[in-house]
Enzyme design. Sequence first.
Site, PDB file in Angstrom:
ATOM      1  N   GLY A 127       0.810  -1.218   0.000  1.00 27.97           N
ATOM      2  CA  GLY A 127       0.000   0.000   0.000  1.00 27.97           C
ATOM      3  C   GLY A 127       0.841   1.264   0.000  1.00 27.97           C
TER       4      GLY A 127
ATOM      5  CD  GLU B 291       5.284   5.008   7.504  1.00 32.81           C
ATOM      6  OE1 GLU B 291       4.939   5.830   6.656  1.00 32.81           O
ATOM      7  OE2 GLU B 291       4.744   4.895   8.603  1.00 32.81           O
TER       8      GLU B 291
HETATM    9 MO1  MOS Z   1       2.220   4.756   5.959  1.00 30.87          MO
HETATM   10  S1  MOS Z   1       2.544   6.290   4.603  1.00 30.87           S
HETATM   11  O1  MOS Z   1       1.341   5.470   7.226  1.00 30.87           O
HETATM   12  O2  MOS Z   1       1.356   3.625   5.048  1.00 30.87           O
END
Ligand code: MOS
Length: 736
Positions: A234, A701
Amino acid sequence: MAISPIIGSAVTRVDGKLKVTGGAQYAVDHPIEGVAYGAPVASTIGSGRIANIDLSVAEAMPGVLGILYHGNCGPVYRTAGPFERNSIVSEGRPPFEDNKVYYYGQYVALVVADTFERALDAAAHVKVDYETAKPVTRMSEVTTPLGPAHRSYSRGDAETAFKNAPVKTDEVYTTPTETHNPMEMHATIAVWKGNHVTLYETTQGVVNMQGVVSQMLGVPLDNVHIVSPFVGSGFGGKLFPWPNTILAAMAARKLGRPVKVTVPRSLMFTTVGHRPITEQHIRLGATQDGKLQAVIHEVKNPTSLLSDYMENATGSTPVMYSCPNVKTAQWVVRLNIGSPMAMRGPGACPGMYGLDSALDDLAIKLNMDPLEIRLKNYAERDESSGKPFSSKHLRECYTKGAERIGWSKRTPGVGSMRDGNEIVGLGVGTAIWGAYRGGAHARVRLSADGRARVSSATQDIGTGTYTVMALIVADKTGLPVERIDSVLGDSSLPPGPMSGGSTATATIVPAVAAASVKVIGQMLDLASRTNGSPYKGVDAQTLAMTNGRVHKQGEAPESGIPFEKLLEMQQIAALEAEAQTGGAPDADNYSMHCFGAHFVEVGWDPGIARLRVRKTVTVMDAGRIISEKSARNQILGAVVMGIGMGMFEDTYYDPRNAKPLNNNFADYIVATNADIPEQEVIFLDYPDPVIGEYGARGIGEIGLVGVAPALTMAVYHATGVRVRNLPVRIEQLMKA
Ligand code: MOS
């Protein structure tokens, strides 16, 4: 209880076999009888309104079951917004709300037919007449004054300190529009039974999606069931629902049969989010020996007319480096493009490109080593809040990484390092990402077949959540992971966390641990009161469960009895417990972040104008690692994305109609195999004492943050060209 060595070990992801054998069902893979196919018709203008829609040709085509548009789609509602939990939506406007067009690619109709091909064919025959206005596609076209900042921060007196600083840099850094490109495109199958709807989906949040669908379609929450067992990633694009989900549900309700809607790759560039451009004006003031005196970071990003999304590129700036005078400000500007959305490392990723690039510009000016200037300005505590860090070992990230990449052999002169035909360059970048743990429910069941089952309404977007949940149960019960079933991706399970903000692991781990402890406690109780149990009448407090066996504390597990035997004796199918856990109890007293350092080595061959990344070394201080393989996989993949951010990714819009011109994989370049060199990833593995029992912070991330500035600094070191507008283009280097 001591944490067992299975935590942090390199177990293979428990859903891996299903994935590689094709057994994993992604959204459109669910076999639904009588499913019809919806093909969207998207606007071909960037701004204006629909004057007329002529459906006559399309309606008469073979297999066409119906065509929805604003004139006939039936009721659809806006979500209640921040007043109501679980109602976060990516784009405030529901699809087909009216005849207005705000961006190229906005849905204007949905054709439903009995086959995919017939739906596509008919969609191409829907004739839409528009009243067209000139779209605004660039921030430079917006001439209205910016006004006061939409978000700001200040400590000390940054303007005065900058004015008085003996050494200054004053530059603008820009990052381009980047488009989320998960392998699995957004897709929905909607199935109604009376006033109940089931959506087979691909989402980073089944619980939030359930709430949104309930509100937008006007049906009770418990009439909505979201099923998303596998997600083909995603990157933030699937955090919150987009109009395509609602379209599928609306069409299925209107036509009285299941409808499947897939967003084609071309519309992935318009209607399901992107990381917006950032324009970052950064001024640094420093002493002659490189100590920061002033940091001023001002950022503008575009958003759409239907979203207030801000790319929080200044978010890390007050925390990252030590400096008494810091000022940040952010503005958003509205354009006729689709709504932006958080993309892996939102804010910090472009923001740290800007800040670390500015620091490198300062290092260049001072003839200082890029690593040395980072150490010189190392923040020992969070100077934005005055709070101590819960756990920070960034210095060790720098030193370990420097050792692995051979930083000590780096000669500072531009173009001074050669390897055959290549000029070699080395750069370093810093990674930072906030650590957060929220609330979650989880359920753990121990069954008479000797298996454990752990469930929660969270989802695994490829990050390893299935495996993480299984490992926590394995740790608590001592069962091998082969005997543990992880169940998730279903809104009917006990509510679990979003897969967003790198928070899912830190959030779900305590809930799974608590539910495990609870069900084990029930099992020990059972042992103490079951006829035939060797521990009948023994105080349950003196018992323990190890390797799936109940035994006396202090005695060998083999002396005990397998839990399934106890269940058998009582003719009980299973014991089950549910637990709810909240945020980290002491979180308010600490500044909680993951840290890391990236080292990038590039090779520039001027003879054939070829730039390649030769090697990357990444050292992560991400708390305790729960699932080593999937964690490593996250960082490796993020660094690959970082190479894409540094060298390739850039969505560009035609100013005439706001169409993204490179809306396909031939023209939108992401880093692929040939672009990826040897990568090394090292985890420091210091448990965070504040975040919870296991000390695990999220890592989805952070691996992307800091790669691009390391890369552009390496490019400068090799070529002497300072790139301040991503991505690095060969044309820029050929001027060298
Ligand atoms: Mo992350 S940009 O919160 O999927």
